[in-house]
Write a protein that holds these residues in place. Structure first.
Motif, PDB file in Angstrom:
ATOM      1  N   LYS A   1       0.830  -1.207   0.000  1.00 47.14           N
ATOM      2  CA  LYS A   1       0.000   0.000   0.000  1.00 47.14           C
ATOM      3  C   LYS A   1       0.860   1.251   0.000  1.00 47.14           C
ATOM      4  CE  LYS A   1      -3.927   0.644   1.736  1.00 47.14           C
ATOM      5  NZ  LYS A   1      -5.170   0.819   2.525  1.00 47.14           N
ATOM      6  N   ASP A   2       1.920   1.248   0.791  1.00 46.35           N
ATOM      7  CA  ASP A   2       2.820   2.400   0.835  1.00 46.35           C
ATOM      8  C   ASP A   2       3.452   2.656  -0.524  1.00 46.35           C
ATOM      9  OD1 ASP A   2       2.293   2.746   3.510  1.00 46.35           O
ATOM     10  OD2 ASP A   2       4.123   1.742   4.210  1.00 46.35           O
ATOM     11  N   ASP A   3       3.640   1.585  -1.303  1.00 50.58           N
ATOM     12  CA  ASP A   3       4.234   1.711  -2.638  1.00 50.58           C
ATOM     13  C   ASP A   3       3.212   2.099  -3.701  1.00 50.58           C
ATOM     14  OD1 ASP A   3       6.742   1.086  -1.688  1.00 50.58           O
ATOM     15  OD2 ASP A   3       6.634  -1.038  -2.219  1.00 50.58           O
ATOM     16  N   GLY A   4       1.948   2.258  -3.288  1.00 52.79           N
ATOM     17  CA  GLY A   4       0.938   2.728  -4.229  1.00 52.79           C
ATOM     18  C   GLY A   4       0.090   1.663  -4.880  1.00 52.79           C
ATOM     19  N   HIS A   5       0.259   0.407  -4.480  1.00 53.72           N
ATOM     20  CA  HIS A   5      -0.578  -0.657  -5.033  1.00 53.72           C
ATOM     21  C   HIS A   5      -1.924  -0.688  -4.304  1.00 53.72           C
ATOM     22  CE1 HIS A   5       2.919  -1.988  -7.216  1.00 53.72           C
ATOM     23  NE2 HIS A   5       3.606  -2.161  -6.093  1.00 53.72           N
ATOM     24  N   THR A   6      -2.931  -1.196  -4.967  1.00 57.93           N
ATOM     25  CA  THR A   6      -4.276  -1.308  -4.401  1.00 57.93           C
ATOM     26  C   THR A   6      -4.523  -2.738  -3.953  1.00 57.93           C
ATOM     27  OG1 THR A   6      -5.073   0.430  -5.889  1.00 57.93           O
ATOM     28  CG2 THR A   6      -6.737  -0.995  -4.869  1.00 57.93           C
ATOM     29  N   LEU A   7      -5.113  -2.901  -2.776  1.00 63.16           N
ATOM     30  CA  LEU A   7      -5.338  -4.238  -2.229  1.00 63.16           C
ATOM     31  C   LEU A   7      -6.823  -4.593  -2.285  1.00 63.16           C
ATOM     32  CD1 LEU A   7      -3.006  -4.258   0.912  1.00 63.16           C
ATOM     33  CD2 LEU A   7      -2.461  -4.688  -1.483  1.00 63.16           C
ATOM     34  N   LEU A   8      -7.088  -5.728  -2.905  1.00 66.18           N
ATOM     35  CA  LEU A   8      -8.434  -6.267  -3.055  1.00 66.18           C
ATOM     36  C   LEU A   8      -8.449  -7.664  -2.450  1.00 66.18           C
ATOM     37  CD1 LEU A   8     -11.286  -6.570  -4.409  1.00 66.18           C
ATOM     38  CD2 LEU A   8     -10.063  -7.146  -6.529  1.00 66.18           C
ATOM     39  N   TRP A   9      -9.479  -7.958  -1.671  1.00 66.57           N
ATOM     40  CA  TRP A   9      -9.581  -9.272  -1.011  1.00 66.57           C
ATOM     41  C   TRP A   9     -10.941  -9.880  -1.282  1.00 66.57           C
ATOM     42  CZ3 TRP A   9     -10.924  -9.891   4.825  1.00 66.57           C
ATOM     43  CH2 TRP A   9     -10.902 -11.253   5.181  1.00 66.57           C
ATOM     44  N   THR A  10     -10.973 -11.134  -1.727  1.00 69.53           N
ATOM     45  CA  THR A  10     -12.208 -11.894  -1.832  1.00 69.53           C
ATOM     46  C   THR A  10     -12.323 -12.801  -0.612  1.00 69.53           C
ATOM     47  OG1 THR A  10     -12.384 -11.872  -4.252  1.00 69.53           O
ATOM     48  CG2 THR A  10     -13.423 -13.710  -3.105  1.00 69.53           C
ATOM     49  N   VAL A  11     -13.437 -12.679   0.111  1.00 67.63           N
ATOM     50  CA  VAL A  11     -13.663 -13.483   1.313  1.00 67.63           C
ATOM     51  C   VAL A  11     -14.371 -14.772   0.900  1.00 67.63           C
ATOM     52  CG1 VAL A  11     -14.618 -13.506   3.645  1.00 67.63           C
ATOM     53  CG2 VAL A  11     -13.925 -11.336   2.601  1.00 67.63           C
ATOM     54  N   HIS A  12     -13.617 -15.849   0.806  1.00 66.88           N
ATOM     55  CA  HIS A  12     -14.190 -17.128   0.385  1.00 66.88           C
ATOM     56  C   HIS A  12     -14.844 -17.871   1.548  1.00 66.88           C
ATOM     57  CE1 HIS A  12     -12.650 -17.333  -3.763  1.00 66.88           C
ATOM     58  NE2 HIS A  12     -11.629 -16.632  -3.305  1.00 66.88           N
TER      59      HIS A  12
ATOM     60  N   ALA B   1      -8.706  -7.375   6.627  1.00 68.37           N
ATOM     61  CA  ALA B   1      -9.935  -6.577   6.589  1.00 68.37           C
ATOM     62  C   ALA B   1      -9.656  -5.107   6.883  1.00 68.37           C
ATOM     63  CB  ALA B   1     -10.950  -7.126   7.586  1.00 68.37           C
ATOM     64  N   ASP B   2      -8.667  -4.847   7.727  1.00 66.70           N
ATOM     65  CA  ASP B   2      -8.305  -3.484   8.088  1.00 66.70           C
ATOM     66  C   ASP B   2      -7.503  -2.788   6.986  1.00 66.70           C
ATOM     67  OD1 ASP B   2      -8.131  -1.312  10.075  1.00 66.70           O
ATOM     68  OD2 ASP B   2      -5.993  -1.792  10.077  1.00 66.70           O
ATOM     69  N   ILE B   3      -6.666  -3.561   6.281  1.00 67.93           N
ATOM     70  CA  ILE B   3      -5.750  -2.984   5.304  1.00 67.93           C
ATOM     71  C   ILE B   3      -6.354  -2.887   3.904  1.00 67.93           C
ATOM     72  CG2 ILE B   3      -3.551  -3.378   4.107  1.00 67.93           C
ATOM     73  CD1 ILE B   3      -2.542  -4.709   6.691  1.00 67.93           C
ATOM     74  N   ALA B   4      -7.170  -3.857   3.503  1.00 74.59           N
ATOM     75  CA  ALA B   4      -7.660  -3.933   2.132  1.00 74.59           C
ATOM     76  C   ALA B   4      -8.427  -2.675   1.732  1.00 74.59           C
ATOM     77  CB  ALA B   4      -8.550  -5.161   1.958  1.00 74.59           C
ATOM     78  N   ASP B   5      -8.218  -2.240   0.487  1.00 72.06           N
ATOM     79  CA  ASP B   5      -8.946  -1.092  -0.036  1.00 72.06           C
ATOM     80  C   ASP B   5     -10.369  -1.469  -0.435  1.00 72.06           C
ATOM     81  OD1 ASP B   5      -6.761   1.017  -0.224  1.00 72.06           O
ATOM     82  OD2 ASP B   5      -5.846  -0.638  -1.339  1.00 72.06           O
TER      83      ASP B   5
ATOM     84  N   LEU C   1     -16.347  -3.277  -9.297  1.00 71.92           N
ATOM     85  CA  LEU C   1     -15.019  -2.949  -8.790  1.00 71.92           C
ATOM     86  C   LEU C   1     -14.520  -1.586  -9.277  1.00 71.92           C
ATOM     87  CD1 LEU C   1     -12.374  -3.752  -7.346  1.00 71.92           C
ATOM     88  CD2 LEU C   1     -11.709  -4.964  -9.438  1.00 71.92           C
ATOM     89  N   LEU C   2     -14.756  -1.289 -10.541  1.00 72.18           N
ATOM     90  CA  LEU C   2     -14.158  -0.106 -11.145  1.00 72.18           C
ATOM     91  C   LEU C   2     -14.494   1.198 -10.414  1.00 72.18           C
ATOM     92  CD1 LEU C   2     -12.280   0.743 -13.364  1.00 72.18           C
ATOM     93  CD2 LEU C   2     -14.237   0.922 -14.916  1.00 72.18           C
ATOM     94  N   PRO C   3     -15.753   1.468 -10.096  1.00 74.00           N
ATOM     95  CA  PRO C   3     -16.025   2.733  -9.390  1.00 74.00           C
ATOM     96  C   PRO C   3     -15.408   2.783  -7.999  1.00 74.00           C
ATOM     97  CG  PRO C   3     -18.030   1.387  -9.576  1.00 74.00           C
ATOM     98  CD  PRO C   3     -17.002   0.770 -10.462  1.00 74.00           C
ATOM     99  N   ARG C   4     -15.268   1.642  -7.337  1.00 78.54           N
ATOM    100  CA  ARG C   4     -14.612   1.629  -6.023  1.00 78.54           C
ATOM    101  C   ARG C   4     -13.153   2.022  -6.159  1.00 78.54           C
ATOM    102  NH1 ARG C   4     -17.303  -0.520  -1.642  1.00 78.54           N
ATOM    103  NH2 ARG C   4     -19.533  -0.395  -2.085  1.00 78.54           N
ATOM    104  N   LEU C   5     -12.498   1.538  -7.213  1.00 76.29           N
ATOM    105  CA  LEU C   5     -11.098   1.894  -7.427  1.00 76.29           C
ATOM    106  C   LEU C   5     -10.950   3.359  -7.794  1.00 76.29           C
ATOM    107  CD1 LEU C   5      -9.834  -1.240  -9.438  1.00 76.29           C
ATOM    108  CD2 LEU C   5      -9.726  -0.824  -6.990  1.00 76.29           C
ATOM    109  N   GLN C   6     -11.895   3.862  -8.570  1.00 69.49           N
ATOM    110  CA  GLN C   6     -11.822   5.272  -8.991  1.00 69.49           C
ATOM    111  C   GLN C   6     -12.040   6.222  -7.824  1.00 69.49           C
ATOM    112  OE1 GLN C   6     -14.865   5.032 -12.000  1.00 69.49           O
ATOM    113  NE2 GLN C   6     -13.379   4.701 -13.663  1.00 69.49           N
ATOM    114  N   ASP C   7     -12.743   5.752  -6.800  1.00 70.75           N
ATOM    115  CA  ASP C   7     -13.014   6.596  -5.632  1.00 70.75           C
ATOM    116  C   ASP C   7     -11.866   6.614  -4.621  1.00 70.75           C
ATOM    117  OD1 ASP C   7     -15.467   7.269  -6.648  1.00 70.75           O
ATOM    118  OD2 ASP C   7     -16.586   5.812  -5.444  1.00 70.75           O
ATOM    119  N   LEU C   8     -10.894   5.726  -4.798  1.00 72.94           N
ATOM    120  CA  LEU C   8      -9.795   5.671  -3.849  1.00 72.94           C
ATOM    121  C   LEU C   8      -8.913   6.892  -3.965  1.00 72.94           C
ATOM    122  CD1 LEU C   8      -8.729   1.901  -4.162  1.00 72.94           C
ATOM    123  CD2 LEU C   8     -10.014   2.971  -2.304  1.00 72.94           C
ATOM    124  N   PRO C   9      -8.368   7.377  -2.857  1.00 68.93           N
ATOM    125  CA  PRO C   9      -7.493   8.563  -2.921  1.00 68.93           C
ATOM    126  C   PRO C   9      -6.204   8.255  -3.667  1.00 68.93           C
ATOM    127  CG  PRO C   9      -7.480   7.600  -0.707  1.00 68.93           C
ATOM    128  CD  PRO C   9      -8.546   6.898  -1.479  1.00 68.93           C
TER     129      PRO C   9
END
Length: 388
Positions: free
Chosen positions: A116-127, A148-152, A380-388
């Motif tokens: 995250k600090d390096d600018g990557h986006t984290l997505l998690w699927t809860v199986h 759950a705390d870290i994922a975007d 997914l796309l609008p959630r990513l677009q809303d990220l800072p």
């Protein structure tokens, strides 16, 4: 010409990324409209990931498997990924002790923070709430709570996921996207008739057939269902038959399964991986598909049953995981075999009703891999677009 893309076979992550960007540019996506999605861990025998990412390029996503998380930290600053995490319990694959599991948890969560600090986006699927065979449940809870705390963005399939996970860890509603498990329409062979399937398995047309399908292990309730089957058989006046099919588990567990099934004319055991063309034989031969799991959230077996028009028996926490199939799913109280048997009898009644297959066929078409993949990326796309 190379075979199907499989990261780790002589190609670096950087090469995968540049290939992805070139392919996206050729598809008409550039700049912020072009996104690279790397998924971890890659699983080949389960087609779920290929199904989910099937339409990625239509939405500006190049999706590829990632075998080594360490490579992410070596990427140039101008390459940013959507890191999509799936079955988190794989973090503990090499752990033998609680101390090792704690260390693996801390190491993994530190790695996520660096990503995250390096600018990557984290997505998690809860199986699942926890993995079926959680060896280190406390550590896995901590791992999932940390994720759950870290994922975007957090992808859930069962509409009740947040509430079901709440006793173990908290999922932030604001970061959830809900897209259900796809059907397997078009994934497995689907051309033989039910009578041929029964003939192939030496079953009679009037047998009442229950299928337990998937990799065999002590965490799936198979042993308990087989041990208690005689009580259900009495109610079926000897017409009940059980098919158990899937890749074998640990030798000591398989010894127990063999002891329960050996010498019984009403039980069949196939201890092997079932190829994609043979899956249809087992599901079409069945009246009812049983998932006697003590815990669960989502199930590919349940989705496969629905795809082949078969009602299923599942733990109550899983009963609403495939919206649109509820009338064809019978729930039981986990750990209560009498409850499971009652659900099996109710499912047999559903199997005999003509509208059941029609309902499930309609669900399978409406939730095909193509349809669900499109819905996933549209959500997914609008959630990513809303990220800072």
């Amino acid at each position: 010409m190379r075979g199907i893309r499989q990261h780790g076979l002589g190609r670096s992550l950087y090469e995968e990324c540049t290939d992805g960007m070139d392919a996206l540019a050729a598809a008409g996506f550039s700049g912020e409209a072009a996104r690279l999605l790397a998924f971890f861990p890659p699983v080949s025998r389960n087609p779920y990931q290929r199904m989910l990412y099937a339409r990625g390029f239509n939405h500006g996503f190049a999706c590829f498997p990632l075998a080594d998380l360490g490579e992410v930290e070596g990427l140039p600053d101008d390459l940013k990924l959507v890191m999509h995490y799936h079955w988190l319990h794989r973090v503990f694959d090499k752990c033998d002790t609680i101390r090792q599991a704690k260390k693996a948890t801390d190491h993994f969560l530190d790695r996520l923070k660096r990503q995250k600090d390096d600018g990557h986006t984290l997505l998690w699927t809860v199986h699942n709430i926890l993995s079926h065979a959680a060896r280190f449940p406390d550590e896995e809870k901590a791992l999932r709570a940390g994720m759950a705390d870290i994922a975007d963005v957090i992808h859930v399939m069962n509409p009740q996921t947040r509430d079901l996970c709440a006793p173990q860890y908290t999922l932030d509603d604001a970061r959830l996207v809900s897209v259900p498990h796809p059907s397997y329409q078009g994934v497995y062979g689907d051309y033989i008739c039910a009578r041929q399937a029964r003939f192939d398995l030496d079953l009679n047309p009037d047998d009442k057939v229950f299928l337990l399908f998937g990799s065999l292990g002590p965490h799936k309730g198979t042993r308990q269902f087989l041990a208690a089957f005689d009580r259900l058989q009495e109610k079926l006046e000897g017409k009940g038959r059980v098919l158990v099919a899937g890749s074998p588990g640990a030798p000591d567990f398989m010894d127990e399964i063999l002891a329960l099934t050996s010498g019984r004319a009403d039980m069949r055991l196939l201890r092997a991986h079932v190829d994609d063309q043979s899956v249809q034989t087992f599901f079409k031969a069945a009246d009812v598909v049983v998932c006697p799991y003590p815990i669960g959230l989502n199930s590919g077996v349940m989705a496969t049953a629905a795809t082949f028009g078969r009602p299923s028996v599942v733990p109550d926490v899983m009963a609403r995981s495939l919206p649109g199939t509820e009338d064809c799913v019978q729930a039981f109280e986990p750990g209560d075999m009498d409850s499971c048997h009652q659900a099996c009898l109710q499912a047999l009644e559903k199997a005999a009703e003509g509208h059941t297959a029609v309902t499930l066929s309609n669900w399978a078409a409406a939730n095909s891999p193509e349809e669900i993949s499109d819905r996933f990326f549209k959500a997914l796309l609008p959630r990513l677009q809303d990220l800072p």
